[in-house]
Structure formats: C-alpha cells, structure tokens
Design a protein around this motif. Structure first.
Motif, PDB file in Angstrom:
ATOM      1  N   GLY A  84       0.553  -1.070  -0.027  1.00  0.00           N
ATOM      2  CA  GLY A  84      -0.204  -0.237  -0.193  1.00  0.00           C
ATOM      3  C   GLY A  84       0.474   0.860  -0.316  1.00  0.00           C
ATOM      4  O   GLY A  84       1.972   1.624  -0.589  1.00  0.00           O
ATOM      5  N   PHE A  85       0.054   2.293   0.427  1.00  0.00           N
ATOM      6  CA  PHE A  85       1.280   3.353   0.281  1.00  0.00           C
ATOM      7  C   PHE A  85       0.206   4.404   1.520  1.00  0.00           C
ATOM      8  O   PHE A  85      -1.109   4.490   1.569  1.00  0.00           O
ATOM      9  CB  PHE A  85       1.205   4.383  -1.185  1.00  0.00           C
ATOM     10  N   VAL A  86       0.995   5.242   1.620  1.00  0.00           N
ATOM     11  CA  VAL A  86       0.719   6.289   2.338  1.00  0.00           C
ATOM     12  C   VAL A  86       0.804   8.103   2.198  1.00  0.00           C
ATOM     13  O   VAL A  86       1.119   8.124   0.644  1.00  0.00           O
ATOM     14  CB  VAL A  86       1.606   6.787   3.842  1.00  0.00           C
ATOM     15  N   GLY A  87      -0.122   8.910   2.197  1.00  0.00           N
ATOM     16  CA  GLY A  87      -0.258  10.421   1.301  1.00  0.00           C
ATOM     17  C   GLY A  87       0.764  11.192   2.273  1.00  0.00           C
ATOM     18  O   GLY A  87       1.565  11.043   2.611  1.00  0.00           O
ATOM     19  N   LYS A  88       0.677  12.053   1.170  1.00  0.00           N
ATOM     20  CA  LYS A  88       1.727  13.362   1.745  1.00  0.00           C
ATOM     21  C   LYS A  88       1.263  13.532   3.435  1.00  0.00           C
ATOM     22  O   LYS A  88       2.766  13.560   3.374  1.00  0.00           O
ATOM     23  CB  LYS A  88       1.933  14.765   1.115  1.00  0.00           C
ATOM     24  N   ASP A  89       0.097  13.481   3.547  1.00  0.00           N
ATOM     25  CA  ASP A  89       0.273  14.268   5.247  1.00  0.00           C
ATOM     26  C   ASP A  89       0.382  12.989   6.025  1.00  0.00           C
ATOM     27  O   ASP A  89      -0.145  13.004   7.614  1.00  0.00           O
ATOM     28  CB  ASP A  89      -1.263  14.527   5.089  1.00  0.00           C
ATOM     29  N   GLY A  90       1.158  11.664   5.731  1.00  0.00           N
ATOM     30  CA  GLY A  90       1.504  10.842   5.951  1.00  0.00           C
ATOM     31  C   GLY A  90       0.331  10.186   6.680  1.00  0.00           C
ATOM     32  O   GLY A  90       0.169   8.591   7.822  1.00  0.00           O
ATOM     33  N   ILE A  91      -0.823   9.694   5.942  1.00  0.00           N
ATOM     34  CA  ILE A  91      -2.123   9.212   6.544  1.00  0.00           C
ATOM     35  C   ILE A  91      -2.274   7.783   5.406  1.00  0.00           C
ATOM     36  O   ILE A  91      -1.937   8.037   4.119  1.00  0.00           O
ATOM     37  CB  ILE A  91      -3.706  10.299   6.202  1.00  0.00           C
ATOM     38  N   PRO A  92      -3.054   6.814   6.026  1.00  0.00           N
ATOM     39  CA  PRO A  92      -2.531   5.792   5.166  1.00  0.00           C
ATOM     40  C   PRO A  92      -3.732   5.464   4.825  1.00  0.00           C
ATOM     41  O   PRO A  92      -4.935   6.018   5.029  1.00  0.00           O
ATOM     42  CB  PRO A  92      -1.911   4.850   6.520  1.00  0.00           C
ATOM     43  N   LEU A  93      -3.699   5.225   3.201  1.00  0.00           N
ATOM     44  CA  LEU A  93      -4.203   4.798   2.362  1.00  0.00           C
ATOM     45  C   LEU A  93      -4.408   3.825   2.076  1.00  0.00           C
ATOM     46  O   LEU A  93      -5.638   3.685   1.271  1.00  0.00           O
ATOM     47  CB  LEU A  93      -4.034   6.170   1.032  1.00  0.00           C
ATOM     48  N   GLN A 134      -3.299  -1.072   7.037  1.00  0.00           N
ATOM     49  CA  GLN A 134      -4.485  -2.356   7.766  1.00  0.00           C
ATOM     50  C   GLN A 134      -3.485  -2.205   9.496  1.00  0.00           C
ATOM     51  O   GLN A 134      -4.092  -2.357  10.394  1.00  0.00           O
ATOM     52  CB  GLN A 134      -4.314  -3.910   7.170  1.00  0.00           C
ATOM     53  N   MET A 135      -1.944  -2.166   9.255  1.00  0.00           N
ATOM     54  CA  MET A 135      -1.350  -2.330  10.090  1.00  0.00           C
ATOM     55  C   MET A 135      -1.191  -0.455  10.881  1.00  0.00           C
ATOM     56  O   MET A 135      -0.607  -0.625  11.567  1.00  0.00           O
ATOM     57  CB  MET A 135      -0.651  -3.022   9.834  1.00  0.00           C
ATOM     58  N   ASN A 136      -1.837   0.153  10.480  1.00  0.00           N
ATOM     59  CA  ASN A 136      -1.556   1.498  11.180  1.00  0.00           C
ATOM     60  C   ASN A 136      -1.632   1.656  12.383  1.00  0.00           C
ATOM     61  O   ASN A 136      -0.614   2.337  13.393  1.00  0.00           O
ATOM     62  CB  ASN A 136      -2.798   2.202  10.487  1.00  0.00           C
ATOM     63  N   GLY A 137      -2.165   1.109  13.097  1.00  0.00           N
ATOM     64  CA  GLY A 137      -2.432   0.499  14.959  1.00  0.00           C
ATOM     65  C   GLY A 137      -0.777   0.111  15.020  1.00  0.00           C
ATOM     66  O   GLY A 137      -0.341   0.976  16.385  1.00  0.00           O
ATOM     67  N   CYS A 138       0.054  -0.782  14.416  1.00  0.00           N
ATOM     68  CA  CYS A 138       1.354  -1.078  15.279  1.00  0.00           C
ATOM     69  C   CYS A 138       2.751  -0.171  14.306  1.00  0.00           C
ATOM     70  O   CYS A 138       3.398   0.073  14.297  1.00  0.00           O
ATOM     71  CB  CYS A 138       1.501  -2.403  13.935  1.00  0.00           C
ATOM     72  N   LEU A 139       2.164   0.407  12.817  1.00  0.00           N
ATOM     73  CA  LEU A 139       3.124   1.046  12.567  1.00  0.00           C
ATOM     74  C   LEU A 139       2.827   2.595  12.249  1.00  0.00           C
ATOM     75  O   LEU A 139       4.556   3.292  12.545  1.00  0.00           O
ATOM     76  CB  LEU A 139       2.394   1.239  10.271  1.00  0.00           C
ATOM     77  N   ALA A 140       2.201   3.074  13.380  1.00  0.00           N
ATOM     78  CA  ALA A 140       2.154   4.802  13.483  1.00  0.00           C
ATOM     79  C   ALA A 140       3.274   4.302  14.661  1.00  0.00           C
ATOM     80  O   ALA A 140       2.316   4.414  15.992  1.00  0.00           O
ATOM     81  CB  ALA A 140       0.681   5.048  13.424  1.00  0.00           C
ATOM     82  N   GLY A 141       3.674   5.953  15.321  1.00  0.00           N
ATOM     83  CA  GLY A 141       4.378   6.361  16.276  1.00  0.00           C
ATOM     84  C   GLY A 141       3.525   7.334  17.206  1.00  0.00           C
ATOM     85  O   GLY A 141       2.490   7.920  16.598  1.00  0.00           O
ATOM     86  N   VAL A 142       4.257   7.900  18.439  1.00  0.00           N
ATOM     87  CA  VAL A 142       2.831   8.388  19.309  1.00  0.00           C
ATOM     88  C   VAL A 142       4.152  10.192  18.814  1.00  0.00           C
ATOM     89  O   VAL A 142       5.246  10.106  19.244  1.00  0.00           O
ATOM     90  CB  VAL A 142       3.088   8.150  20.872  1.00  0.00           C
ATOM     91  N   ASP A 143       3.027  11.244  18.231  1.00  0.00           N
ATOM     92  CA  ASP A 143       4.035  12.402  18.117  1.00  0.00           C
ATOM     93  C   ASP A 143       4.068  12.780  19.416  1.00  0.00           C
ATOM     94  O   ASP A 143       3.580  12.596  20.737  1.00  0.00           O
ATOM     95  CB  ASP A 143       3.485  13.104  17.137  1.00  0.00           C
ATOM     96  N   SER A 185       6.097   0.724  15.511  1.00  0.00           N
ATOM     97  CA  SER A 185       6.482  -0.856  15.348  1.00  0.00           C
ATOM     98  C   SER A 185       6.563  -1.403  14.217  1.00  0.00           C
ATOM     99  O   SER A 185       6.109  -0.566  12.748  1.00  0.00           O
ATOM    100  CB  SER A 185       6.297  -1.367  16.305  1.00  0.00           C
ATOM    101  N   THR A 186       7.321  -2.488  13.839  1.00  0.00           N
ATOM    102  CA  THR A 186       7.894  -2.649  12.643  1.00  0.00           C
ATOM    103  C   THR A 186       6.778  -3.920  12.311  1.00  0.00           C
ATOM    104  O   THR A 186       6.403  -5.073  13.283  1.00  0.00           O
ATOM    105  CB  THR A 186       9.420  -4.083  13.029  1.00  0.00           C
ATOM    106  N   VAL A 187       6.095  -4.531  11.246  1.00  0.00           N
ATOM    107  CA  VAL A 187       5.199  -4.945  10.605  1.00  0.00           C
ATOM    108  C   VAL A 187       6.230  -6.025   9.872  1.00  0.00           C
ATOM    109  O   VAL A 187       6.718  -5.168   9.067  1.00  0.00           O
ATOM    110  CB  VAL A 187       4.319  -4.364   9.688  1.00  0.00           C
ATOM    111  N   ARG A 188       5.760  -7.511   9.912  1.00  0.00           N
ATOM    112  CA  ARG A 188       6.739  -8.559   9.633  1.00  0.00           C
ATOM    113  C   ARG A 188       5.559  -9.375   8.929  1.00  0.00           C
ATOM    114  O   ARG A 188       4.972  -9.949   8.972  1.00  0.00           O
ATOM    115  CB  ARG A 188       7.567  -9.658  10.361  1.00  0.00           C
ATOM    116  N   LEU A 189       5.539  -9.464   7.156  1.00  0.00           N
ATOM    117  CA  LEU A 189       5.112  -9.732   6.360  1.00  0.00           C
ATOM    118  C   LEU A 189       5.922 -11.389   6.424  1.00  0.00           C
ATOM    119  O   LEU A 189       6.765 -11.953   6.438  1.00  0.00           O
ATOM    120  CB  LEU A 189       4.815  -9.507   5.175  1.00  0.00           C
TER     121      LEU A 189
END
Length: 586
Positions: free
Chosen positions: A175-184, A190-199, A227-231
């Motif tokens: 997949g991909f994220v937009g320029k604003d960092g929002i996953p699209l 799907q795994m944004n809860g794992c991938l996204a950090g806390v600013d 965190s890291t997502v392993r496929l």
C-alpha cells in the motif's frame, strides 16, 4: 494697575521637591512591582510571546518481508531555510583556525551542496526578511553537509517521508501513505495501529528577529517511533513472479494478471504479485484499478478450476469415485439454454478422472447433478467461497455465492464448472491449499506479526483450520489432478520434469461490459501444487481478458516458472516416486 506680589521662592522649591519625591516613590513602587511582585507573570507573558511549540513527528515503523528485508521505511528530508536579515560575514573554525567567510563565500559553499549556483543562493538571501527557503526535501546527507558549514543564519525544518524499496513489486500489498502521512491502502492502512508512532512535542524561543534561539529548546514529550510489521512475503520470489506477470500481460494484451504462492502446511502467502501494479513511491499516476490488490479485492468467475471442488464433493459425500463412469456428449440442452464443451467431439466414455483431464463441462454436470444443490453449496462454503478471508485486507471482497435456495436452473448446473459464482484469487488458491493439505483448509496468513522496539512480536489473530474434506478424499483428488498434468491437453504444459505436479486449468467467460450475458473475452487460470507426494506449495495464476489467447495455455508458462523457482529457492528435493495408474476412460 494692580501688581502681583511675588511668591516665596523657597516655598516653591519645597513644593517642587516634594512633587519630585512623590513621583520617585511612585516610580520606585512600580519598578519594585514589575521586578519583584509581578516579575513572574511578566516573564511568563514575555516567554509566551517568544515561545513556539512544535510537534516532533514519530517515525513510522518499517514493513519488512519474511527475511527482514525492508519494504517500507520512513526517512527525514529537510527544508533548508535562511534568515536574510542576519546574513553577514561569519567567523568559523577551519582546521583549528578561525577564518572569516564572506557572504559570497558562504553562498558558494551552500550552492555546491544544494546543486545550485552561487547567484541563485545570493538572490534568495537578499533583503531584510526573516525567512527565505533555499531548498525543499533535501537528503539527510546534504543536510549534514550544510550543518558542518556552521553558518548561523541557516535553519532547517525536518520533513518526514515514506520510501518503498521495492516500488511496484510489492505496492499492491504494502500500500502507500499520503503526503500528510495518512495511510491510504494495503498493509499501511490495515496495520496502522502497529506502524504509527506517538508524536512528541518541543518548545523553543524566538529572538526579536524571529529566529529560533538554539539553546532554548525544551522537549516536553519524546516522540515514540512506530513498530515493525513483518509480512510472510518472500521479496525475491515476489520480484520474479511480478516480472513474469508483466511480460505475460504485455504478450497477451490482458487487462491484468495475478500470481499467488501459498505454503501448504502453514497457509503463509509467499507471493501475492500482480500486473499492472501500483508503485507505492508514486501512487498518484496509477489507475484506480491498479491502486488496489486484485488478489483480495477483485472477484471473477473462475471457470473449470471449480471442477476440482465439485469432484472432491462427489467423493467426500460417497456419491462418486475417481473411477465413476459417465458418457459425456459435446452438448447438453436445458430449458434455460445449452451447455457445451470447449471443443466439438463425439460422446466420450469418461471416468471422473477423465472428466477433469479433458475438462468436460457436460461430464461434470452429468456426474455432479447427483449431489443435492444445498450440499454442493455447503461444501463451497466450507472451501471458503462467499466470505472474506481472516486476513481482512482493506477493501477485501467476499466474492458472490448465492444461497442454494436462490439458485435458478442455470446456476445450479453451471456452478459445477465455475460459472454463476465469483471468487477472489486468494479464495481459489486456499481452496486448493485444502486439497493439498489432507483436506484441511487453513486461513491465509499475510502478516506474521507486529514487532516493537524491544523485539517483542505480537502475532496476528487467524481463523481456525477447517476440515473441508477427509484425508482420503484429498488424496484421491490429488491423484486425479496429477493425471490432468500428466495427460491433459493443457495440463501437460504445466508439468515439471523433476517434481510430480498436480493441477487444473480454468477458462471462464467474462461478463459483457453492459452487464448482460457474456462477452467474447475470458479469464484464464491454472492452479496446482507440488510435489504431489508431499505438497509444499500451491501456485495460482489468473490472467484476465487476454486478447491474443483464449485458453489456459496462457497461464501455464507463469505457473511452471514460478512453481519451479519456489521449489528451487526453498531446496525441495526432486520427486523420487511415480504416480499410480488411474483409469480415465472406458
């Protein structure tokens, strides 16, 4: 005339002196109030006017393949800015000695690092403004080189960006994220809860010139990286499959093609390739259709690959065996219309094995019609059709499998050979995984887990295994599919000399563009497994709407290529046994 009497000078002096003393006391009191009584509140107001709070962006976690190869990674780039009002010659240390650099020399040094001319830099820093952008999205290497110049009127804004090492090779899945960092899309979403950090948050002060005071920064909250997502994907095998598909789409002038490789005993998806596919680094140029994962999101009528499911149902319900006999004509006529085979032929005396080998539509109907419609529907559900997988991929389709009570006369018959129902490529691959895995269907596994900074991995929930058919039924079905590859007109083009291979072709008519009836184009497929004696992999190929070929001969080259690469890559030894004889006609 009356003359004013002069006043007393001494009295006036005392009055003036008293007034001065009163004013002095008032000023002293106010000064005391400002410096002592109200000092804290005044300082707070002053600091608030000087203070700026900025978000410290957390780094988004990596997405990696099964071997830890990075597929998606976050990096910082930098906007390079200047404060023209502060531009002046500066004294810097060079080789332990103080050196004065003129504005001209500073501009020349900056220009060389940024790949611009000195005149361009001088034009940007001219004037008395407090902000001028010199360059945007500069690499970390150039940023560090600029920092080493130690020029005080330069300042930098870090910009977080996402890079995808494999581009289109894994784009449809990652997949991909937009320029604003929002996953699209894809795993990013799907795994944004794992991938996204806390600013985090940082506060600093600006001087009267509006420029940040370097020593004033206070970090109120540290950023916590994602965190890291392993496929489960194998990057190298995915790359080989993707390249093959691109070549086939071009060769056959097809709309698209997909390849799925499943590890039989685990359900892991080793390959989920398709062409054309989105390049995650430049998703804006891709068509809407290419920005999704067709393997999970696109449904199509599978055609004759569904005959395997009908045959397995016959055997498992005790209503048939690989040797069940049938006379298969070229055409059968029904009230709602005719059903015919792909080529004209006289009536053939076939066994169920022969029906699969010849891919006879009339033969599978005549044998399969002994199974009640509801029973066939129940088995199709057990094989995973008509519902999403537990991968729960964003936008995943469930296909279309209407209840048996809603089937009309045509659907009741043509569903035996894969028309009147629709499936996704992943559903079809997992149905064959069940046959290869002694009748046990596993849920497909795309995501191995979420790994935090301490190395702790949280596994993803996955559905329970389903015993779809008995082990005996699975063994008999595998034996029939092996004969398809050994002796089938199309099937034999999927064979490998070193390993025993089982499989089935599928050629399905595609609905016309106007939605009424079928057009002249097809979806062609081949799905198989190897080695037969101990299946390791299922490979499923689909090519949609090829225009230079209309049979599954278009799918077998990709099948052979990808299956052989998988067997070699994972060190699967060649087969040392032979298949047993199995009667195909009578």
């Amino acid at each position: 005339m009356t003359l004013l009497t002069p006043g007393n000078p001494r009295k006036r002096t005392r009055l003036f002196t008293g007034l001065i003393l009163v004013l002095a006391v008032v000023f002293a009191f106010r000064l005391f109030a400002f410096q002592v009584v109200d000092a804290e509140s005044i300082n707070k107001i002053s600091k608030a006017n000087r203070s700026v709070t900025r978000t410290l962006s957390a780094l988004r976690g990596d997405i990696v393949d099964s071997s830890g190869n990075v597929l998606a990674h976050s990096v910082y780039t930098y906007d390079i800015n200047a404060a023209p009002i502060n531009v002046q010659p500066v004294t810097v240390l060079r080789n332990g000695q103080e050196v004065i650099l003129t504005v001209d020399q500073q501009a020349d040094a900056i220009a060389k690092i940024l790949g611009q001319t000195k005149l361009e830099i001088l034009a940007k820093i001219a004037g008395t403004g407090v902000y001028a952008n010199l360059a945007k999205s500069v690499s970390a290497a150039r940023y560090r080189a600029l920092q080493e110049l130690d020029i005080p009127w330069l300042f930098y804004d870090p910009i977080l960006s996402r890079t995808y090492a494999e581009g289109a090779t894994t784009g449809s899945i990652v997949g991909f994220v937009g320029k604003d960092g929002i996953p699209l899309a894809g795993v990013e979403l799907q795994m944004n809860g794992c991938l996204a950090g806390v600013d985090g948050q940082e506060t600093f002060e600006r001087g009267t010139d509006g420029i940040r005071i370097p020593s004033s920064a206070v970090v109120a909250q540290q950023a916590e990286n994602g965190s890291t997502v392993r496929l489960t994907l194998n990057k190298d095998l995915q790359y080989l499959a993707q390249n093959m598909l691109y070549a086939e789409v071009k060769k056959y002038k097809a709309d698209w093609a997909t390849a799925v490789v499943i590890e039989v005993k685990t359900g892991k998806i080793l390959v989920a390739a398709e062409a054309p596919a989105v390049d995650s680094n430049d998703f804006g140029i891709a068509t809407a259709d290419s920005r999704k994962s067709r393997i999970f999101e696109t449904s199509f009528e599978p055609g004759s690959t569904m005959k395997t499911i009908t045959a397995a149902t016959l055997i498992d319900t005790g209503r048939g065996t690989p040797l069940t006999k049938v006379i298969a004509p070229y055409k059968l006529s029904f009230a709602w219309g005719p059903v015919q085979d792909s080529h004209q032929h006289p009536a053939e005396r076939l066994t169920l094995t022969g029906v699969l080998k010849d891919s006879s539509n009339t033969g599978i109907i005549k044998i399969g019609q002994v199974i009640p419609s509801q029973t066939r529907y129940d088995y199709m559900r057990k094989f995973g059709f008509g519902e999403k997988t537990s991968v729960n991929f964003p936008g995943e389709a469930s296909g279309q499998l209407r209840k048996a009570s809603d089937w009309d006369g045509a659907t009741d018959k043509v569903s035996m050979f894969g028309q009147g129902v629709s499936v996704t490529p992943i559903q079809m691959a997992m149905a064959y995984q069940a046959v290869a895995n002694k009748g046990i269907r596993l849920e497909p596994k795309l995501i191995d887990g979420c790994q935090d900074k301490n190395g702790k991995t949280s596994s993803m929930p996955i559905g329970s295994p389903t015993q779809v058919i008995s082990e005996s039924t699975a063994t008999q079905t595998m034996a029939m599919l092996e004969k398809v590859v050994e002796f089938g007109g199309i099937g034999h083009t999927a064979s490998l000399s070193e390993w025993r291979v089982a499989g089935k072709s599928g050629t399905a008519q595609v609905q016309a563009d106007n939605g009424h009836g079928y057009g002249y184009l097809h979806a062609v497929s081949f799905i198989g497994m190897a080695p037969v004696e101990d299946p390791r992999f299922v490979v499923a190929i689909t090519i949609y709407k090829p225009r230079t070929i209309s049979t599954s001969l278009g799918a077998t080259p990709s099948f052979r290529f990808i299956l052989k690469k998988a067997l070699l890559m994972y060190g699967v030894p060649p087969s040392t046994t032979k298949s047993k004889p199995l009667q195909m006609d009578w």
